[in-house]
Design a protein around this motif. Structure first.
Motif, PDB file in Angstrom:
ATOM      1  N   TYR A 218     -45.559 -13.675  15.992  1.00  0.00           N
ATOM      2  CA  TYR A 218     -44.804 -14.462  15.024  1.00  0.00           C
ATOM      3  C   TYR A 218     -45.697 -15.271  14.096  1.00  0.00           C
ATOM      4  O   TYR A 218     -45.205 -15.969  13.217  1.00  0.00           O
ATOM      5  CB  TYR A 218     -43.825 -15.394  15.754  1.00  0.00           C
ATOM      6  CG  TYR A 218     -42.713 -14.644  16.424  1.00  0.00           C
ATOM      7  CD1 TYR A 218     -41.564 -14.301  15.728  1.00  0.00           C
ATOM      8  CD2 TYR A 218     -42.825 -14.245  17.752  1.00  0.00           C
ATOM      9  CE1 TYR A 218     -40.543 -13.588  16.343  1.00  0.00           C
ATOM     10  CE2 TYR A 218     -41.812 -13.528  18.377  1.00  0.00           C
ATOM     11  CZ  TYR A 218     -40.666 -13.207  17.662  1.00  0.00           C
ATOM     12  OH  TYR A 218     -39.657 -12.497  18.267  1.00  0.00           O
ATOM     13  N   LYS A 219     -46.994 -15.216  14.291  1.00  0.00           N
ATOM     14  CA  LYS A 219     -47.904 -15.925  13.399  1.00  0.00           C
ATOM     15  C   LYS A 219     -48.082 -15.151  12.098  1.00  0.00           C
ATOM     16  O   LYS A 219     -47.964 -13.922  12.051  1.00  0.00           O
ATOM     17  CB  LYS A 219     -49.250 -16.159  14.083  1.00  0.00           C
ATOM     18  CG  LYS A 219     -49.225 -17.306  15.074  1.00  0.00           C
ATOM     19  CD  LYS A 219     -50.575 -17.928  15.229  1.00  0.00           C
ATOM     20  CE  LYS A 219     -50.497 -19.356  15.711  1.00  0.00           C
ATOM     21  NZ  LYS A 219     -51.793 -20.028  15.705  1.00  0.00           N
ATOM     22  N   GLY A 220     -48.395 -15.903  11.046  1.00  0.00           N
ATOM     23  CA  GLY A 220     -48.488 -15.301   9.717  1.00  0.00           C
ATOM     24  C   GLY A 220     -49.493 -14.179   9.623  1.00  0.00           C
ATOM     25  O   GLY A 220     -49.226 -13.155   8.983  1.00  0.00           O
ATOM     26  N   LEU A 221     -50.653 -14.334  10.253  1.00  0.00           N
ATOM     27  CA  LEU A 221     -51.675 -13.293  10.179  1.00  0.00           C
ATOM     28  C   LEU A 221     -51.217 -12.024  10.884  1.00  0.00           C
ATOM     29  O   LEU A 221     -51.468 -10.906  10.400  1.00  0.00           O
ATOM     30  CB  LEU A 221     -52.982 -13.805  10.788  1.00  0.00           C
ATOM     31  CG  LEU A 221     -54.165 -12.841  10.753  1.00  0.00           C
ATOM     32  CD1 LEU A 221     -54.466 -12.387   9.332  1.00  0.00           C
ATOM     33  CD2 LEU A 221     -55.405 -13.485  11.381  1.00  0.00           C
ATOM     34  N   SER A 222     -50.526 -12.178  12.011  1.00  0.00           N
ATOM     35  CA  SER A 222     -49.999 -11.004  12.714  1.00  0.00           C
ATOM     36  C   SER A 222     -49.003 -10.255  11.831  1.00  0.00           C
ATOM     37  O   SER A 222     -49.003  -9.017  11.784  1.00  0.00           O
ATOM     38  CB  SER A 222     -49.316 -11.428  14.023  1.00  0.00           C
ATOM     39  OG  SER A 222     -50.227 -12.054  14.887  1.00  0.00           O
ATOM     40  N   GLN A 223     -48.148 -10.989  11.147  1.00  0.00           N
ATOM     41  CA  GLN A 223     -47.179 -10.366  10.244  1.00  0.00           C
ATOM     42  C   GLN A 223     -47.884  -9.681   9.075  1.00  0.00           C
ATOM     43  O   GLN A 223     -47.522  -8.577   8.672  1.00  0.00           O
ATOM     44  CB  GLN A 223     -46.207 -11.425   9.716  1.00  0.00           C
ATOM     45  CG  GLN A 223     -45.366 -12.099  10.792  1.00  0.00           C
ATOM     46  CD  GLN A 223     -44.331 -11.167  11.392  1.00  0.00           C
ATOM     47  OE1 GLN A 223     -43.764 -10.336  10.700  1.00  0.00           O
ATOM     48  NE2 GLN A 223     -44.101 -11.304  12.683  1.00  0.00           N
TER      49      GLN A 223
END
Length: 807
Positions: A218-223
C-alpha cells in the motif's frame, strides 16, 4: 570462583541491543509506517521482561556455570538478530486489514514475538550478570547504560554509511567481538567461542535480497513499481530515511498536486522521489523557456503571487523543488529553500543540477539543508512570502498513518514564528490536501486563527482560503487584506475553477461553485471557527480540529472517541481511511503488550511460585518499586526528548544528543550509586536520587520554555553543549534508584532479583505506549508530572524496607 566484572562485553551487548532497537524502528518505517516504532520499543522491552521470568526459573542452575551461560546468551543474541529478522520478513502482514481479517492479528503477534527474541537473549546476559555480581550491581548497570548511550551513536553513524538492512550485518559482527571480549574478561578457555566469533564475519556474504526490507504493497513506491517501465534509478539511505528516485519512461510522470481542472499546460519530464517508500515529490526538468512552466501558475499554491509581488521568498520543505521553481517562474528576486534531507539537497545541487537547469545553484536561489522551524527561528532575514510546501503523501495522510507523528512545523507557536518573520504585508501560504469529510485544511485554518489571536491580530481580516479538487491553500497576512486583493482573489479562482472558502466579508453563497459538494462544508466551518461559537463547533464536529501546540504537536490526529463507533460502522462502506491507523495500532500495541506481559512474564512467575509452594518475604514492596521505576524512567526520557526537540530542532541531533546523554549520565549516576550501596546508606541514596529528579523535573517544566526562547539563536554547537549540561543532572539522578534497589534486595532477599528484573521489564513494555497515549491526549507536561509522581511513589513504597535494612 569470583570473576572480574565483564564490563566491556556488557557495554557491547547493551550498545548492540539499543542499536538494534533503533534499527528496527528505521526498518519498520520503511516497510510499514513510522507509528510501528512504538511497537518496536514495546517488543524490545518485552524481551527484557520475559528474561526476568526465565531467570527466576533457571538462574540457580545457570549461575553454577555463569561464564558459559553468559557466553551462550551472547552467541544466541547474535544468531537471533539475523535469524528473527529474516523470518519476520517472510510473514505476510498488512496493517490495513487488521479490522476485518483476524489472521492479520496472528501475523502481527508472530512478528512481535519473533523480534522480541533477540532482546530476550541480551537481557539474559545482562540479568545473569546483575544477579551473579549482586554486590556490584551498580557497576554492571552503569556499564549497561553507558553501552546503550554509545549504541545510539553507533547506529546513527552506521546509517550514514550503509543501508538499514546492511547495518544488521555490522551488529552481528560487533556481537562476535563481544563474545571474544567476554571470553577474555572471564578467562574462559577453549576454542569454541573464538570459532563462533569468527563465524560472525560470514554474514557479510549473505545475499542482499535476503536482507532487503519488503515494502507494504500500500506504499506509494510499491504502487508506482506496478506501472510498466518504472525503475528505481537511485537509492540513498541515512538515519532520516530511505530516498528512492524513480523514472517512468513509458508512462510519463505528471506530478502537480492542486493543478486546476481548467489547466492549459502541464509538467514536462519528471523524476519521482520517495521517502521511505512513500511521501512522493518530484524533480522536474527545466524546460527550454520559462513560459513552459506556466502550469505552476495554475495550482492553488500560486495564489500569493497574484495578491502580492513577493521578492524575498522562503520555501519550507523544498522537497523536489516545485515551490522553488514556482517562485522562479514568478520572478522572485531572492529565494531561500530549506530541506531537512541533506541527501536530497545534494541530489538537486549535484547529480540533478543539469536536469533542473542548474536552478538550485543560481545566485538568487539558496538551497539549505536544515530543519525548517529551526532555520526560521535563527534567521534574521525577513520575507514577503513564507511557503510551506505539500510533502505529505495523500493516501497515508488521509488514512491517518501520520496520526502519531509529532511535528513542530504546524503548531500554533510555529505559525506565530512564521508570521513574525514577514515583512509588512507579507504572506504565509500553506497548501494542504482536500479530504472528505473536511479535516486537514480546517485544522490548519484553526491553527492560524489561534496564532493570529496570540499575536493580537484580527484573524477575520487577515486570513484567506481557497479549494481546488485536490488541495486547499490558506493565506495569513501580516496586515489586513485590501479590497483590491479580494478582487484579485476572486479573479484568480474564477479563471482556474477554484472555490472560495473564506475571505474577509465573504457570503456563504459565493462558496462551492466549481468543485461541488453537497454543502459548502469548508466555508461553513471556516466561518464557524472565526465566530463566537467556535468552541461549540469544535465540540460538535465529528473530528478533532483542535489547534496543535508545542505541548501536543499532533497535527495529523483527528480521531474523536465519541465518533469511533460510527466510524467503525462505516468500515465496510469505504470508511476505513477515517479510522486513523496510526492511533489504532498504538492502542493495539498496548493491548498486545499487556497480554504478552501477562502471558510471558507475570503468569509464569505466579505459576512457578504456586508449583513450588514458594513463599517470598514481603515481595509486594519490591515488585511495586521496580514496576513504578520501569514506568517512570521512560516517561521522563520520552517527554524530555520531545521537549528538547524544540530547542535542537533537527531530529538527528535530538536522538544522538538527548538519548545518548540520558543513557550515559544515567550510567554515571548508577556508578555513583555504588558509593551509597557500599556505605550501607541505601535510604539516603534513594532519597537523594528521587529528590534530584523531582527538583530537576519541576524546574525544567517551568524554565525550559523561556530558556529555549531566549537562547534559540545560539550556534548549534553551543546548543548541543547546553542540552548536555541540562540533561546531565536529571539523567544522573535517574540512574540511581534501580541499582540501589537491586543492592537492597541483594542483601535482604536475593531470591527476588530475577523476579524484579521481570517486573521491571513488564512495566517498561507498557510505559512507552502509555507515555505516548498520555502525550497525545494531555500533552508532554502531563507525562513529565506523571513520571515525577511515579518516582515519588516508588520512593514511598521502598522507604520502610530500606530503612529496616539500614537498622
Amino acid at each position: 570462583m569470583t570473576h572480574q566484572l565483564p564490563r566491556l562485553s556488557i557495554a557491547l551487548i547493551s550498545a548492540t541491543a539499543l542499536a538494534y532497537e533503533l534499527l528496527l524502528m528505521r526498518l519498520f518505517s520503511i516497510v510499514q509506517w513510522h507509528h510501528f516504532a512504538y511497537m518496536i520499543i514495546s517488543l524490545a522491552l518485552l524481551g527484557y521482561g520475559a528474561s526476568g521470568t526465565f531467570l527466576s526459573l533457571r538462574a540457580p542452575r545457570l549461575l553454577q556455570n555463569y561464564p558459559r551461560a553468559y557466553l551462550t546468551n551472547i552467541a544466541a543474541f547474535a544468531v537471533a538478530i539475523l535469524g528473527c529478522y529474516l523470518l519476520a520478513q517472510r510473514i505476510s502482514f498488512n496493517a490495513e486489514e487488521l479490522l476485518w481479517q483476524p489472521s492479520q492479528w496472528l501475523s502481527l503477534a508472530a512478528i512481535y514475538l519473533l523480534l522480541s527474541l533477540p532482546f530476550f537473549f541480551a537481557a539474559n546476559a545482562l540479568g545473569l550478570s546483575l544477579i551473579y555480581f549482586k554486590e556490584r550491581a551498580a557497576r554492571i548497570y552503569s556499564a549497561d547504560l553507558l553501552g546503550a548511550g554509545l549504541g545510539c551513536l553507533l547506529i546513527i553513524g552506521l546509517l550514514f554509511l550503509v543501508f538499514a538492512q546492511q547495518a544488521i550485518v555490522a551488529l552481528v559482527i560487533i556481537l562476535g567481538c563481544a563474545l571474544l571480549c567476554a571470553a577474555w574478561e572471564l578467562k574462559v578457555k577453549g576454542q569454541l567461542w573464538r570459532w563462533l566469533a569468527a563465524a560472525s564475519v560470514l554474514v557479510v556474504f549473505l545475499p542482499g535480497a535476503w536482507l532487503a526490507p519488503q515494502l507494504s504493497e500500500y506504499k506509494g513506491l510499491s504502487q508506482m513499481k506496478r506501472v510498466a517501465g518504472v525503475e528505481v534509478v537511485e537509492e540513498r539511505s541515512s538515519p532520516l530515511g530511505l530516498l528512492s528516485v524513480v523514472d517512468s519512461p513509458q508512462i510519463p510522470l505528471r506530478y502537480a498536486p492542486g493543478l486546476s481542472v481548467a489547466a492549459s499546460s502541464w509538467p514536462g519530464e519528471q523524476r519521482g522521489v520517495f521517502f521511505d517508500g512513500d511521501n512522493m515529490t518530484a524533480i522536474t526538468a527545466m524546460p527550454a523557456s520559462r513560459a513552459q512552466l506556466a502550469y505552476l501558475d495554475e495550482l492553488t499554491s500560486a495564489l500569493p503571487y497574484h495578491l502580492h509581488e513577493p521578492q524575498q521568498v522562503l520555501v519550507l520543505g523544498a522537497g523536489g523543488g516545485a515551490e522553488v521553481m514556482q517562485a522562479y517562474y514568478h520572478q522572485a528576486s531572492f529565494i531561500d529553500a530549506v530541506e531537512l534531507n541533506s541527501q536530497l539537497v545534494d541530489l538537486l545541487k549535484r547529480e540533478y543540477s543539469a536536469y533542473t537547469g542548474d536552478l538550485f545553484n543560481r545566485d538568487e536561489v539558496n538551497l539549505i539543508s536544515a530543519e525548517a522551524r529551526g532555520f526560521v527561528a535563527t534567521t534574521a532575514q525577513r520575507y514577503d512570502l513564507i511557503q510551506l510546501s505539500l510533502l505529505d503523501a495523500f493516501a497515508a495522510s488521509s488514512a491517518g498513518m501520520y496520526a502519531l507523528s509529532e511535528t513542530y512545523l504546524y503548531t500554533v507557536e510555529a505559525m506565530g514564528l512564521y508570521l513574525s518573520r514577514l515583512n509588512t504585508n507579507g504572506l504565509v501560504a500553506i497548501t494542504r490536501w482536500v479530504d472528505l469529510p473536511p479535516r486537514d485544511g480546517l485544522k490548519m485554518f484553526n491553527t492560524l486563527v489561534h496564532a493570529l489571536r496570540a499575536l493580537d491580530g484580527q484573524p477575520s481580516q487577515q486570513l484567506m482560503m481557497i479549494r481546488g479538487w485536490q488541495t486547499t491553500t490558506i493565506l495569513a497576512k501580516n496586515g489586513v487584506f485590501t479590497q483590491e486583493q479580494i478582487a484579485q482573489l476572486k479573479h484568480f479562482c474564477r479563471e482556474r475553477g477554484f472555490d472560495l472558502v473564506y475571505y474577509p466579508g465573504m457570503a456563504l453563497e459565493e462558496a462551492n461553485q466549481f468543485n461541488l459538494l453537497p454543502q459548502p462544508y469548508f466555508a461553513q466551518a471556516a466561518q464557524a471557527l472565526l465566530s463566537d461559537q467556535a468552541e461549540q463547533f469544535l465540540a460538535d464536529y465529528k473530528f478533532d480540529l483542535t489547534a496543535p501546540t508545542d505541548d501536543r504537536p499532533y497535527f495529523h490526529r483527528f480521531l474523536k472517541w465519541t465518533s469511533l463507533s460510527e466510524l467503525l460502522s462505516l468500515r465496510e462502506r469505504g470508511g476505513m481511511g477515517l479510522l486513523e491507523w496510526g492511533y489504532l495500532i498504538l492502542l493495539a500495541t498496548l493491548l498486545q503488550a499487556l497480554v504478552a506481559s501477562v502471558i510471558f512474564i507475570l503468569l509464569p512467575l505466579g505459576l512457578r511460585a504456586l508449583a513450588a509452594g514458594e513463599r517470598l518475604r514481603r515481595p509486594l514492596p519490591a515488585f511495586s518499586y521496580f514496576f513504578l521505576l520501569g514506568l517512570a524512567f521512560l516517561f521522563l526520557e520520552i517527554a524530555f526528548m520531545q521537549r528538547f526537540t524544540q530547542f535542537l530542532f533537527h531530529p538527528l541531533y535530538t536522538i544522538a544528543v538527548v538519548l545518548c546523554a540520558f543513557l550515559i549520565f544515567a550510567g554515571l549516576g548508577s556508578a555513583y550509586a555504588q558509593r551509597f550501596a557500599a556505605a550501607g546508606r541505601l535510604r539516603q541514596g534513594i532519597a537523594f536520587a528521587v529528590g534530584g529528579i523531582a527538583l530537576c523535573g519541576l524546574s525544567y517544566l517551568v524554565l525550559l520554555g523561556p530558556l529555549f526562547t531566549a537562547l534559540i539563536g545560539l550556534h548549534p554547537a553551543l546548543k548541543v553543549l547546553l542540552t548536555i549540561v541540562l540533561i546531565a543532572p536529571l539523567a544522573f539522578c535517574m540512574g540511581m534508584p534501580f541499582p540501589l534497589g537491586l543492592a537492597h534486595l541483594g542483601r535482604t532477599q536475593p531470591a527476588l532479583l530475577p523476579w524484579v528484573w521481570g517486573v521491571n521489564g513488564c512495566a517498561s513494555v507498557l510505559s512507552a505506549v502509555l507515555a505516548m497515549l498520555l502525550a497525545v491526549h494531555f500533552g508532554f507536561a502531563v507525562v513529565v508530572l506523571a513520571g515525577l509522581l511515579l518516582y515519588l511513589l516508588a520512593y514511598a513504597t521502598m522507604r520502610r524496607e530500606v530503612a529496616a535494612d539500614v537498622r
